[in-house]
Scaffold this motif. Sequence first.
Motif, PDB file in Angstrom:
ATOM      1  N   UNK A 184       0.808  -1.219   0.000  1.00 12.97           N
ATOM      2  CA  UNK A 184       0.000   0.000   0.000  1.00 12.97           C
ATOM      3  C   UNK A 184       0.843   1.273   0.000  1.00 12.97           C
ATOM      4  N   UNK A 185       2.150   1.120  -0.091  1.00 16.34           N
ATOM      5  CA  UNK A 185       3.008   2.294  -0.149  1.00 16.34           C
ATOM      6  C   UNK A 185       3.710   2.576   1.165  1.00 16.34           C
ATOM      7  N   UNK A 186       4.835   3.260   1.048  1.00 20.30           N
ATOM      8  CA  UNK A 186       5.667   3.554   2.206  1.00 20.30           C
ATOM      9  C   UNK A 186       4.941   4.405   3.238  1.00 20.30           C
ATOM     10  N   UNK A 187       4.213   5.418   2.761  1.00 22.17           N
ATOM     11  CA  UNK A 187       3.522   6.302   3.688  1.00 22.17           C
ATOM     12  C   UNK A 187       2.504   5.566   4.536  1.00 22.17           C
ATOM     13  N   UNK A 188       1.728   4.685   3.905  1.00 20.50           N
ATOM     14  CA  UNK A 188       0.720   3.920   4.644  1.00 20.50           C
ATOM     15  C   UNK A 188       1.376   3.015   5.677  1.00 20.50           C
ATOM     16  N   UNK A 189       2.507   2.427   5.321  1.00 12.06           N
ATOM     17  CA  UNK A 189       3.216   1.552   6.263  1.00 12.06           C
ATOM     18  C   UNK A 189       3.712   2.343   7.466  1.00 12.06           C
ATOM     19  N   UNK A 242       7.810   9.086  -1.641  1.00 12.92           N
ATOM     20  CA  UNK A 242       8.655  10.276  -1.674  1.00 12.92           C
ATOM     21  C   UNK A 242       7.902  11.497  -1.144  1.00 12.92           C
ATOM     22  N   UNK A 243       6.637  11.624  -1.558  1.00  7.09           N
ATOM     23  CA  UNK A 243       5.821  12.769  -1.175  1.00  7.09           C
ATOM     24  C   UNK A 243       5.476  12.744   0.308  1.00  7.09           C
ATOM     25  N   UNK A 244       5.367  11.571   0.882  1.00  9.18           N
ATOM     26  CA  UNK A 244       5.022  11.423   2.290  1.00  9.18           C
ATOM     27  C   UNK A 244       6.030  12.145   3.177  1.00  9.18           C
ATOM     28  N   UNK A 245       7.311  12.036   2.848  1.00 13.45           N
ATOM     29  CA  UNK A 245       8.348  12.661   3.663  1.00 13.45           C
ATOM     30  C   UNK A 245       8.244  14.181   3.616  1.00 13.45           C
ATOM     31  N   UNK A 246       7.969  14.718   2.449  1.00 13.15           N
ATOM     32  CA  UNK A 246       7.795  16.169   2.326  1.00 13.15           C
ATOM     33  C   UNK A 246       6.561  16.610   3.110  1.00 13.15           C
ATOM     34  N   UNK A 247       5.502  15.838   3.012  1.00 10.64           N
ATOM     35  CA  UNK A 247       4.252  16.167   3.687  1.00 10.64           C
ATOM     36  C   UNK A 247       4.462  16.291   5.198  1.00 10.64           C
ATOM     37  N   UNK A 268      -2.069  13.383  11.719  1.00 11.28           N
ATOM     38  CA  UNK A 268      -1.774  12.226  10.873  1.00 11.28           C
ATOM     39  C   UNK A 268      -3.022  11.584  10.283  1.00 11.28           C
ATOM     40  N   UNK A 269      -4.179  11.824  10.870  1.00  9.04           N
ATOM     41  CA  UNK A 269      -5.404  11.176  10.399  1.00  9.04           C
ATOM     42  C   UNK A 269      -5.763  11.558   8.967  1.00  9.04           C
ATOM     43  N   UNK A 270      -5.328  12.737   8.504  1.00  8.88           N
ATOM     44  CA  UNK A 270      -5.693  13.140   7.145  1.00  8.88           C
ATOM     45  C   UNK A 270      -4.498  13.170   6.196  1.00  8.88           C
ATOM     46  N   UNK A 271      -3.419  12.463   6.543  1.00 15.33           N
ATOM     47  CA  UNK A 271      -2.277  12.331   5.634  1.00 15.33           C
ATOM     48  C   UNK A 271      -2.619  11.289   4.576  1.00 15.33           C
ATOM     49  N   UNK A 272      -2.571  11.694   3.306  1.00 13.51           N
ATOM     50  CA  UNK A 272      -2.884  10.765   2.215  1.00 13.51           C
ATOM     51  C   UNK A 272      -1.685  10.518   1.322  1.00 13.51           C
ATOM     52  N   UNK A 273      -0.560  11.150   1.626  1.00 13.93           N
ATOM     53  CA  UNK A 273       0.621  11.042   0.784  1.00 13.93           C
ATOM     54  C   UNK A 273       1.269   9.667   0.934  1.00 13.93           C
TER      55      UNK A 273
END
Length: 261
Positions: A70-75, A189-194, A181-186
Amino acid sequence: MTELGRILVIIPTYNEVENVERITGRVRTAVPQADVLIADDNSPDGTGELADKLAAEDDHLHVMHRRGKQGLGAAYLAGFDWGLERGYDVLVEMDADGSHQPEQLPRMLDALSGADGGPGADLVLGSRWVRGGAVVNWPKSREALSRGGSLWTRLALGIHTRDATGGYRAFRRRTLLGLGLDDVASAGYCFQVDLLWRALKAGFSVVEVPITFVEREYGNSKMSQRIVVEALLRTTLWGIEYRGQQLRGLLGRSRKQVAGS
């Protein structure tokens, strides 16, 4: 580092069977008091099964089995939830492939606590692009892409962080709780910037510590040009939105001043 409390190192995995034992062993040696959480996205190569065997032999090692990739951000978000629910005081992001060297984590934790002589921080970034930072075994094209991504992020968002896209990070508990964090959807790569952007907007102190990033020896990188382009587009939109908010705020204050004069 003792004054930091309980430390959790979160390591997402997908097809990292060649690396998972190496990286967990190095973390346990570098920071023996830390716990490790392997967040495995149902790796078909047996990474999760091997992690279970390692955890059965070490009380400091835990495994989270996720339904699929599901992607790095989700993990990481799942790992943060797991750690926060269990009362950890510091939560660390670290790649499974050895590119983030566990031996450099004590220096990052010292910067978090102020044991390095600094004021302490709410978020510490392992930085490739500050003085003393470096990358090893990267092609020039990959380095140019990473440097360019960080430069564009700084320009788009108006921030001074040199390595805005790196994924080796140490958060205080209160920092994560203050990021929404509840509304983080990134993802990726984008997750880290977010997360960095949220931390800076919330007023948290961010410190960069130089690291040496070493390209993986085993397995395949999950990075792609599409992921980077998506991140840069999102970053541009965030910058436009933020500057629009600032402009609307200035106009609103100007109208109030005119009306009151």
